[in-house]
Design a protein around this motif. Structure first.
Motif, PDB file in Angstrom:
ATOM      1  N   SER A 170      39.112  36.045  42.528  1.00 30.26           N
ATOM      2  CA  SER A 170      39.745  34.451  43.827  1.00 30.26           C
ATOM      3  C   SER A 170      41.538  35.771  43.567  1.00 30.26           C
ATOM      4  CB  SER A 170      40.059  34.270  42.142  1.00 30.26           C
ATOM      5  OG  SER A 170      41.637  33.089  42.568  1.00 30.26           O
ATOM      6  N   GLY A 171      41.883  35.017  45.150  1.00 35.05           N
ATOM      7  CA  GLY A 171      42.768  35.589  45.409  1.00 35.05           C
ATOM      8  C   GLY A 171      44.405  34.529  45.147  1.00 35.05           C
ATOM      9  N   TYR A 172      44.329  33.428  44.351  1.00 37.99           N
ATOM     10  CA  TYR A 172      44.946  33.021  43.342  1.00 37.99           C
ATOM     11  C   TYR A 172      45.462  32.889  41.968  1.00 37.99           C
ATOM     12  CZ  TYR A 172      47.782  28.179  43.576  1.00 37.99           C
ATOM     13  OH  TYR A 172      48.625  27.319  42.744  1.00 37.99           O
ATOM     14  N   PHE A 173      45.826  33.524  41.405  1.00 37.25           N
ATOM     15  CA  PHE A 173      45.857  33.605  40.039  1.00 37.25           C
ATOM     16  C   PHE A 173      47.203  33.607  39.497  1.00 37.25           C
ATOM     17  CE2 PHE A 173      46.401  37.655  42.131  1.00 37.25           C
ATOM     18  CZ  PHE A 173      46.773  38.193  41.664  1.00 37.25           C
ATOM     19  N   MET A 174      47.508  33.934  38.230  1.00 36.71           N
ATOM     20  CA  MET A 174      48.571  34.103  37.516  1.00 36.71           C
ATOM     21  C   MET A 174      48.851  34.672  36.067  1.00 36.71           C
ATOM     22  SD  MET A 174      51.179  30.321  36.175  1.00 36.71           S
ATOM     23  CE  MET A 174      51.200  29.739  37.853  1.00 36.71           C
ATOM     24  N   PHE A 175      50.068  35.304  35.784  1.00 37.94           N
ATOM     25  CA  PHE A 175      49.603  36.291  34.312  1.00 37.94           C
ATOM     26  C   PHE A 175      51.086  36.129  34.041  1.00 37.94           C
ATOM     27  CE2 PHE A 175      50.604  38.781  38.179  1.00 37.94           C
ATOM     28  CZ  PHE A 175      51.229  39.930  38.096  1.00 37.94           C
ATOM     29  N   ARG A 176      50.785  36.707  32.539  1.00 39.86           N
ATOM     30  CA  ARG A 176      52.376  36.949  31.870  1.00 39.86           C
ATOM     31  C   ARG A 176      53.195  38.482  32.954  1.00 39.86           C
ATOM     32  NH1 ARG A 176      52.877  33.890  26.907  1.00 39.86           N
ATOM     33  NH2 ARG A 176      51.336  32.645  26.060  1.00 39.86           N
ATOM     34  N   LYS A 177      53.893  38.421  32.696  1.00 42.37           N
ATOM     35  CA  LYS A 177      55.104  39.824  33.232  1.00 42.37           C
ATOM     36  C   LYS A 177      54.431  41.002  32.219  1.00 42.37           C
ATOM     37  CE  LYS A 177      59.041  41.572  35.314  1.00 42.37           C
ATOM     38  NZ  LYS A 177      60.480  41.091  35.880  1.00 42.37           N
ATOM     39  N   ASP A 178      54.418  40.736  30.745  1.00 42.85           N
ATOM     40  CA  ASP A 178      53.566  41.544  30.043  1.00 42.85           C
ATOM     41  C   ASP A 178      52.482  42.318  30.254  1.00 42.85           C
ATOM     42  OD1 ASP A 178      52.391  39.730  28.782  1.00 42.85           O
ATOM     43  OD2 ASP A 178      53.693  39.766  27.298  1.00 42.85           O
ATOM     44  N   VAL A 179      51.437  41.834  31.262  1.00 45.24           N
ATOM     45  CA  VAL A 179      50.552  42.202  31.345  1.00 45.24           C
ATOM     46  C   VAL A 179      50.944  44.069  31.632  1.00 45.24           C
ATOM     47  CG1 VAL A 179      48.380  41.700  32.495  1.00 45.24           C
ATOM     48  CG2 VAL A 179      49.098  40.100  31.005  1.00 45.24           C
ATOM     49  N   ILE A 180      51.655  43.886  32.900  1.00 49.16           N
ATOM     50  CA  ILE A 180      51.520  44.885  33.580  1.00 49.16           C
ATOM     51  C   ILE A 180      52.771  45.433  33.541  1.00 49.16           C
ATOM     52  CG2 ILE A 180      50.257  43.494  35.624  1.00 49.16           C
ATOM     53  CD1 ILE A 180      53.663  43.321  36.938  1.00 49.16           C
ATOM     54  N   GLU A 181      52.763  45.418  31.737  1.00 49.54           N
ATOM     55  CA  GLU A 181      54.031  46.068  31.422  1.00 49.54           C
ATOM     56  C   GLU A 181      53.569  47.342  31.272  1.00 49.54           C
ATOM     57  OE1 GLU A 181      56.080  45.672  27.358  1.00 49.54           O
ATOM     58  OE2 GLU A 181      57.849  44.354  29.115  1.00 49.54           O
ATOM     59  N   GLY A 182      54.230  48.959  31.452  1.00 52.92           N
ATOM     60  CA  GLY A 182      53.589  49.975  31.763  1.00 52.92           C
ATOM     61  C   GLY A 182      52.984  50.546  32.203  1.00 52.92           C
TER      62      GLY A 182
ATOM     63  N   THR B 161      43.589  41.748  44.591  1.00 53.80           N
ATOM     64  CA  THR B 161      45.092  42.287  43.680  1.00 53.80           C
ATOM     65  C   THR B 161      44.608  42.232  42.208  1.00 53.80           C
ATOM     66  OG1 THR B 161      46.293  42.060  45.644  1.00 53.80           O
ATOM     67  CG2 THR B 161      47.435  42.570  43.134  1.00 53.80           C
ATOM     68  N   LEU B 162      43.652  40.857  42.016  1.00 50.67           N
ATOM     69  CA  LEU B 162      43.719  40.710  40.609  1.00 50.67           C
ATOM     70  C   LEU B 162      42.713  41.588  39.843  1.00 50.67           C
ATOM     71  CD1 LEU B 162      43.322  38.352  38.316  1.00 50.67           C
ATOM     72  CD2 LEU B 162      41.420  37.453  39.606  1.00 50.67           C
ATOM     73  N   LEU B 163      41.413  42.040  41.539  1.00 48.46           N
ATOM     74  CA  LEU B 163      41.136  42.962  39.599  1.00 48.46           C
ATOM     75  C   LEU B 163      40.958  43.753  39.563  1.00 48.46           C
ATOM     76  CD1 LEU B 163      37.672  43.083  42.454  1.00 48.46           C
ATOM     77  CD2 LEU B 163      37.923  42.018  39.742  1.00 48.46           C
ATOM     78  N   GLU B 164      42.341  44.443  40.207  1.00 46.23           N
ATOM     79  CA  GLU B 164      43.269  45.765  39.878  1.00 46.23           C
ATOM     80  C   GLU B 164      43.882  45.318  38.480  1.00 46.23           C
ATOM     81  OE1 GLU B 164      44.969  49.565  40.639  1.00 46.23           O
ATOM     82  OE2 GLU B 164      43.684  48.365  41.247  1.00 46.23           O
ATOM     83  N   ILE B 165      44.090  44.352  38.296  1.00 46.71           N
ATOM     84  CA  ILE B 165      45.261  43.891  37.459  1.00 46.71           C
ATOM     85  C   ILE B 165      44.492  43.303  36.158  1.00 46.71           C
ATOM     86  CG2 ILE B 165      46.267  41.867  36.240  1.00 46.71           C
ATOM     87  CD1 ILE B 165      47.762  41.434  38.990  1.00 46.71           C
ATOM     88  N   LEU B 166      43.077  42.826  36.389  1.00 42.31           N
ATOM     89  CA  LEU B 166      41.901  42.456  35.095  1.00 42.31           C
ATOM     90  C   LEU B 166      41.743  44.256  34.961  1.00 42.31           C
ATOM     91  CD1 LEU B 166      39.828  39.936  36.624  1.00 42.31           C
ATOM     92  CD2 LEU B 166      41.243  39.312  34.427  1.00 42.31           C
ATOM     93  N   VAL B 167      41.295  44.980  35.524  1.00 47.34           N
ATOM     94  CA  VAL B 167      41.002  46.484  35.160  1.00 47.34           C
ATOM     95  C   VAL B 167      42.267  47.062  33.718  1.00 47.34           C
ATOM     96  CG1 VAL B 167      39.909  48.497  35.719  1.00 47.34           C
ATOM     97  CG2 VAL B 167      38.803  45.816  35.950  1.00 47.34           C
ATOM     98  N   ARG B 168      43.283  47.056  34.657  1.00 47.18           N
ATOM     99  CA  ARG B 168      44.242  48.170  34.749  1.00 47.18           C
ATOM    100  C   ARG B 168      45.262  47.592  33.356  1.00 47.18           C
ATOM    101  NH1 ARG B 168      42.592  52.168  37.697  1.00 47.18           N
ATOM    102  NH2 ARG B 168      42.245  52.638  39.804  1.00 47.18           N
ATOM    103  N   GLY B 169      45.032  45.920  33.848  1.00 39.51           N
ATOM    104  CA  GLY B 169      46.616  45.651  33.275  1.00 39.51           C
ATOM    105  C   GLY B 169      46.517  45.045  31.576  1.00 39.51           C
ATOM    106  N   ARG B 170      47.108  44.601  30.747  1.00 35.28           N
ATOM    107  CA  ARG B 170      46.924  45.156  29.168  1.00 35.28           C
ATOM    108  C   ARG B 170      46.442  43.037  28.572  1.00 35.28           C
ATOM    109  NH1 ARG B 170      52.872  46.268  27.527  1.00 35.28           N
ATOM    110  NH2 ARG B 170      51.327  46.499  25.494  1.00 35.28           N
TER     111      ARG B 170
END
Length: 356
Positions: A163-175, A187-196
């Protein structure tokens, strides 16, 4: 009061849509009592999208921030640049073409406040749907999701991971923000796999055709999508793909040499060596590219050793199962292949490329 929700909206030639989008966002979020900002990341749109959005902010008082970029640099990098400019605790990403209804934002925000790390506006959970797509487009979408689920274990339980429509906590990508390198539109795939993220929720919505303008999806975006998935895949998946390609190289080389009249024993040995070299090169530049700590020829010699060990284990396991346990030949061979693969992968990861 600080900004609670930042909405990143990448744009390129969206002047016809951006005013309606901002108005709808404002109506929905002000009504819900949410302190928000819209971060528009514009790739120097010829139709003056950025100037128009800036004018709306000035004349209507909308909380809009403009990030101007020098040219058409792509949606994925636009999202990352937008994220770097936000002030909110929660971050939403959505398109400017009105295919992503702003009315879903409060539901996604509620999901995050309820404990989710990422809330995905989903077309494929109960209550979600798609309007205006042909059967072919739906099949392509389902196929894209199937590929993701096969190659990326982290997203197997998510109904709409692209999906191209999503929302997340800022700390999910912290670091990890500087490590995010998405390609294409996903972009969602990148955050799902590399995020926290630990908890991912999906909120149903109806995906509708563009309000105005033309879709920007192209063959290049499809290729970028496939390359992105391969890049995100865990190392054992990449190793298996390389092994499968090595088998093709092995058999192809053997076929060519035997057609040239080369004796089978020599052709077979040559084919094995060519496939090992092929696998070494691909694993070196792709699967384990972060583990190149030795000189290349050291790694090559060690990979020959790990490959030889794997062949010995495969042969030993296959014969032991067949002759001692009387397991059918094809099953015994299959188990031997799996055992050899596991050993070769472990040796390659810990001994040849030393990624751990």
């Amino acid at each position: 009061m600080g900004v609670e929700l930042s909405i990143v909206v990448p744009t390129y030639n969206e002047r016809e849509n951006i005013g309606i989008l901002i108005e709808r966002i404002d109506m929905v979020l002000r009504g819900a009592g949410v302190n928000y900002e819209v971060v528009i990341v514009d790739d120097n749109s010829p139709d003056g999208t950025a100037d128009y959005a800036e004018e709306l902010a000035r004349t209507e008082g909308y909380p809009v921030k403009i990030v101007r970029r020098p040219g058409k640099l792509g949606l994925a990098s636009a999202v990352i640049d937008g994220i770097k400019a936000v002030r909110g605790v929660f971050i939403a990403v959505m398109d400017a073409d009105l295919q992503h209804p702003p009315e879903v934002l409060p539901q996604m925000l509620k999901a995050l406040k309820g404990g989710c790390d990422i809330a995905i506006a989903s077309r494929y959970v109960e209550g979600g749907s798609i309007e205006g797509w042909s059967l072919l487009r739906k099949v392509i979408s389902k196929g894209a999701i199937l590929i993701v689920r096969i190659l990326l274990p982290k997203v197997r339980n998510i109904k709409d991971p692209i999906s191209g429509y999503f929302m997340f906590r800022k700390d999910v990508i912290e670091g990890v923000l500087d490590k995010l390198k998405p390609r294409g539109y996903k972009t969602l795939l990148e955050i799902l796999v590399r995020g926290r993220a630990r908890e991912v929720c999906e909120v149903p919505y109806t995906f509708r055709p563009r309000y105005k303008g033309r879709s920007k999806l192209s063959a290049k975006e499809v290729i970028d999508y496939l390359l992105h998935i391969l890049d995100l895949a865990p190392s054992y998946v990449k190793f298996a793909i390389v092994g499968a390609l090595g088998t093709v190289v092995n058999l192809g080389t053997l076929t060519v040499l035997t057609l040239e009249g080369i004796p089978h024993a020599i052709a077979s040995a040559t084919a094995i060596e060519v496939s090992i070299l092929n696998n070494f090169i691909l694993n070196d530049i792709w699967t384990f590219r972060g583990g190149r700590k030795d000189k290349w020829w050291h790694r090559l010699l060690k990979f020959h050793g790990s490959s030889a060990s794997a062949i010995i284990v495969q042969w030993t396991v296959s014969n032991a199962l067949y002759y001692l346990l009387h397991i059918p030949s094809i099953i015994a061979q299959l188990v031997g292949i799996v055992a050899g693969f596991v050993l070769n992968y472990m040796l390659s990861k810990k001994f040849v490329w030393r990624t751990q």
